[in-house]
Design a protein around this motif. Structure first.
Motif, PDB file in Angstrom:
ATOM      1  N   LEU A  71       8.987  84.040  18.304  1.00  0.00           N
ATOM      2  CA  LEU A  71       9.569  83.400  17.124  1.00  0.00           C
ATOM      3  C   LEU A  71      10.582  84.307  16.450  1.00  0.00           C
ATOM      4  CD1 LEU A  71       6.375  81.643  15.836  1.00  0.00           C
ATOM      5  CD2 LEU A  71       8.558  80.503  16.238  1.00  0.00           C
ATOM      6  N   LYS A  72      11.599  83.661  15.882  1.00  0.00           N
ATOM      7  CA  LYS A  72      12.679  84.352  15.201  1.00  0.00           C
ATOM      8  C   LYS A  72      12.741  83.870  13.750  1.00  0.00           C
ATOM      9  CE  LYS A  72      15.430  84.203  19.468  1.00  0.00           C
ATOM     10  NZ  LYS A  72      16.718  83.750  20.079  1.00  0.00           N
ATOM     11  N   PRO A  73      13.312  84.677  12.863  1.00  0.00           N
ATOM     12  CA  PRO A  73      13.434  84.216  11.462  1.00  0.00           C
ATOM     13  C   PRO A  73      14.181  82.882  11.347  1.00  0.00           C
ATOM     14  CG  PRO A  73      13.805  86.565  11.578  1.00  0.00           C
ATOM     15  CD  PRO A  73      13.691  86.094  12.998  1.00  0.00           C
ATOM     16  N   GLU A  74      15.127  82.642  12.222  1.00  0.00           N
ATOM     17  CA  GLU A  74      15.875  81.377  12.165  1.00  0.00           C
ATOM     18  C   GLU A  74      15.058  80.170  12.598  1.00  0.00           C
ATOM     19  OE1 GLU A  74      16.825  84.214  13.670  1.00  0.00           O
ATOM     20  OE2 GLU A  74      17.930  83.802  15.534  1.00  0.00           O
ATOM     21  N   ASP A  75      13.834  80.388  13.085  1.00  0.00           N
ATOM     22  CA  ASP A  75      12.930  79.278  13.390  1.00  0.00           C
ATOM     23  C   ASP A  75      12.193  78.801  12.141  1.00  0.00           C
ATOM     24  OD1 ASP A  75      12.115  80.972  16.428  1.00  0.00           O
ATOM     25  OD2 ASP A  75      13.413  79.221  16.220  1.00  0.00           O
ATOM     26  N   THR A  76      12.356  79.509  11.036  1.00  0.00           N
ATOM     27  CA  THR A  76      11.704  79.111   9.789  1.00  0.00           C
ATOM     28  C   THR A  76      12.175  77.729   9.358  1.00  0.00           C
ATOM     29  OG1 THR A  76      11.414  81.392   9.040  1.00  0.00           O
ATOM     30  CG2 THR A  76      11.450  79.669   7.348  1.00  0.00           C
ATOM     31  N   ALA A  77      11.225  76.822   9.132  1.00  0.00           N
ATOM     32  CA  ALA A  77      11.553  75.444   8.773  1.00  0.00           C
ATOM     33  C   ALA A  77      10.252  74.675   8.552  1.00  0.00           C
ATOM     34  CB  ALA A  77      12.356  74.758   9.876  1.00  0.00           C
ATOM     35  N   VAL A  78      10.388  73.465   8.040  1.00  0.00           N
ATOM     36  CA  VAL A  78       9.286  72.513   8.080  1.00  0.00           C
ATOM     37  C   VAL A  78       9.398  71.753   9.397  1.00  0.00           C
ATOM     38  CG1 VAL A  78       8.186  70.517   7.012  1.00  0.00           C
ATOM     39  CG2 VAL A  78       9.222  72.292   5.572  1.00  0.00           C
ATOM     40  N   TYR A  79       8.321  71.728  10.146  1.00  0.00           N
ATOM     41  CA  TYR A  79       8.306  71.071  11.453  1.00  0.00           C
ATOM     42  C   TYR A  79       7.593  69.730  11.338  1.00  0.00           C
ATOM     43  CZ  TYR A  79      10.087  75.189  13.809  1.00  0.00           C
ATOM     44  OH  TYR A  79      10.893  76.224  14.231  1.00  0.00           O
ATOM     45  N   TYR A  80       8.213  68.699  11.917  1.00  0.00           N
ATOM     46  CA  TYR A  80       7.678  67.345  11.871  1.00  0.00           C
ATOM     47  C   TYR A  80       7.462  66.825  13.290  1.00  0.00           C
ATOM     48  CZ  TYR A  80       9.576  67.314   7.091  1.00  0.00           C
ATOM     49  OH  TYR A  80       9.870  67.602   5.785  1.00  0.00           O
ATOM     50  N   CYS A  81       6.330  66.179  13.523  1.00  0.00           N
ATOM     51  CA  CYS A  81       6.189  65.459  14.776  1.00  0.00           C
ATOM     52  C   CYS A  81       6.562  64.001  14.544  1.00  0.00           C
ATOM     53  CB  CYS A  81       4.787  65.573  15.362  1.00  0.00           C
ATOM     54  SG  CYS A  81       3.492  64.767  14.424  1.00  0.00           S
ATOM     55  N   ALA A  82       6.939  63.329  15.613  1.00  0.00           N
ATOM     56  CA  ALA A  82       7.397  61.956  15.535  1.00  0.00           C
ATOM     57  C   ALA A  82       6.991  61.196  16.789  1.00  0.00           C
ATOM     58  CB  ALA A  82       8.914  61.914  15.357  1.00  0.00           C
ATOM     59  N   ALA A  83       6.858  59.875  16.655  1.00  0.00           N
ATOM     60  CA  ALA A  83       6.439  59.027  17.768  1.00  0.00           C
ATOM     61  C   ALA A  83       7.438  57.906  17.978  1.00  0.00           C
ATOM     62  CB  ALA A  83       5.047  58.450  17.500  1.00  0.00           C
ATOM     63  N   ALA A  84       7.779  57.669  19.248  1.00  0.00           N
ATOM     64  CA  ALA A  84       8.710  56.604  19.626  1.00  0.00           C
ATOM     65  C   ALA A  84       7.949  55.545  20.415  1.00  0.00           C
ATOM     66  CB  ALA A  84       9.848  57.165  20.464  1.00  0.00           C
ATOM     67  N   ARG A  85       8.015  54.288  19.952  1.00  0.00           N
ATOM     68  CA  ARG A  85       7.220  53.210  20.552  1.00  0.00           C
ATOM     69  C   ARG A  85       7.501  52.995  22.027  1.00  0.00           C
ATOM     70  NH1 ARG A  85       7.404  50.213  15.412  1.00  0.00           N
ATOM     71  NH2 ARG A  85       9.529  49.573  15.924  1.00  0.00           N
ATOM     72  N   ASP A  86       8.743  53.181  22.469  1.00  0.00           N
ATOM     73  CA  ASP A  86       9.043  52.827  23.854  1.00  0.00           C
ATOM     74  C   ASP A  86       8.786  53.954  24.837  1.00  0.00           C
ATOM     75  OD1 ASP A  86      12.660  52.844  23.358  1.00  0.00           O
ATOM     76  OD2 ASP A  86      11.164  54.429  23.319  1.00  0.00           O
ATOM     77  N   GLY A  87       8.222  55.076  24.359  1.00  0.00           N
ATOM     78  CA  GLY A  87       7.660  56.042  25.293  1.00  0.00           C
ATOM     79  C   GLY A  87       8.579  57.109  25.847  1.00  0.00           C
ATOM     80  N   TYR A  88       9.844  57.077  25.473  1.00  0.00           N
ATOM     81  CA  TYR A  88      10.778  58.045  26.043  1.00  0.00           C
ATOM     82  C   TYR A  88      10.828  59.348  25.241  1.00  0.00           C
ATOM     83  CZ  TYR A  88      12.444  54.173  28.860  1.00  0.00           C
ATOM     84  OH  TYR A  88      12.518  53.127  29.746  1.00  0.00           O
ATOM     85  N   ALA A  89      11.365  60.361  25.880  1.00  0.00           N
ATOM     86  CA  ALA A  89      11.517  61.682  25.253  1.00  0.00           C
ATOM     87  C   ALA A  89      12.903  61.776  24.622  1.00  0.00           C
ATOM     88  CB  ALA A  89      11.318  62.781  26.284  1.00  0.00           C
ATOM     89  N   TYR A  90      13.079  61.096  23.521  1.00  0.00           N
ATOM     90  CA  TYR A  90      14.374  61.062  22.856  1.00  0.00           C
ATOM     91  C   TYR A  90      14.693  62.367  22.132  1.00  0.00           C
ATOM     92  CZ  TYR A  90      14.439  55.981  23.473  1.00  0.00           C
ATOM     93  OH  TYR A  90      14.451  54.719  23.991  1.00  0.00           O
ATOM     94  N   THR A  91      15.978  62.679  22.080  1.00  0.00           N
ATOM     95  CA  THR A  91      16.405  63.846  21.311  1.00  0.00           C
ATOM     96  C   THR A  91      16.963  63.453  19.943  1.00  0.00           C
ATOM     97  OG1 THR A  91      18.608  63.796  22.301  1.00  0.00           O
ATOM     98  CG2 THR A  91      16.938  65.117  23.424  1.00  0.00           C
ATOM     99  N   GLY A  92      17.244  62.183  19.735  1.00  0.00           N
ATOM    100  CA  GLY A  92      17.776  61.723  18.460  1.00  0.00           C
ATOM    101  C   GLY A  92      16.701  61.190  17.542  1.00  0.00           C
ATOM    102  N   SER A  93      16.737  61.598  16.286  1.00  0.00           N
ATOM    103  CA  SER A  93      15.688  61.204  15.344  1.00  0.00           C
ATOM    104  C   SER A  93      15.662  59.701  15.081  1.00  0.00           C
ATOM    105  CB  SER A  93      15.851  61.964  14.029  1.00  0.00           C
ATOM    106  OG  SER A  93      17.103  61.679  13.435  1.00  0.00           O
ATOM    107  N   ALA A  94      16.796  59.031  15.240  1.00  0.00           N
ATOM    108  CA  ALA A  94      16.856  57.601  14.944  1.00  0.00           C
ATOM    109  C   ALA A  94      15.987  56.771  15.880  1.00  0.00           C
ATOM    110  CB  ALA A  94      18.301  57.118  15.010  1.00  0.00           C
ATOM    111  N   HIS A  95      15.617  57.322  17.032  1.00  0.00           N
ATOM    112  CA  HIS A  95      14.814  56.581  18.009  1.00  0.00           C
ATOM    113  C   HIS A  95      13.322  56.615  17.688  1.00  0.00           C
ATOM    114  CE1 HIS A  95      18.111  55.876  20.786  1.00  0.00           C
ATOM    115  NE2 HIS A  95      18.479  57.123  20.615  1.00  0.00           N
TER     116      HIS A  95
END
Length: 124
Positions: free
Chosen positions: A86-110
């Protein structure tokens, strides 16, 4: 409907490791693609990692490749983010998210559902 509970954040020194967990409720939660995003004050939420419903496909942001690993245990309805070096630039609030259609999306809108977030702080 899926509810996500992310946990595992904390304070760690640079070079250390943390493992985040995201527990999903609901009988069909194992059918969802899952992702991790992070956000710092004043900045947009950014993609970190994602995994498809069966775990066969993963995706990572360039900034975390080789250091972070996403995995899932569908029997436990839980997704993990192992964070090493880990690096100092990794400091953040981390959120998990779920996409109904099952894909590994990189965009948050999915993504359809979000956890409440867990704070990760890396000291130098």
């Amino acid at each position: 409907q899926v509810q996500l509970a992310d946990s595992g954040g904390g304070l760690v020194q640079a070079g250390g490791s943390l493992r985040l967990s995201c527990a999903a409720s609901g009988r069909t939660s194992s059918n969802y693609g899952m992702g991790w995003f992070r956000q710092t004050p004043g900045r947009e939420r950014e993609f970190v990692a994602a995994i498809s419903r069966g775990g066969g496909r993963t995706a990572y942001a360039d900034s975390v490749k080789g250091r972070f690993t996403i995995s899932r245990d569908n029997a436990k309805n839980t997704v993990y983010l192992q964070m090493n070096s880990l690096k100092p630039e990794d400091t953040a609030v981390y959120y998990c998210a779920a996409a109904r259609d099952g894909y590994a999306y990189t965009g948050s809108a999915h993504y359809d559902y979000w956890g409440q977030g867990t704070q990760v702080t890396v000291s130098s």
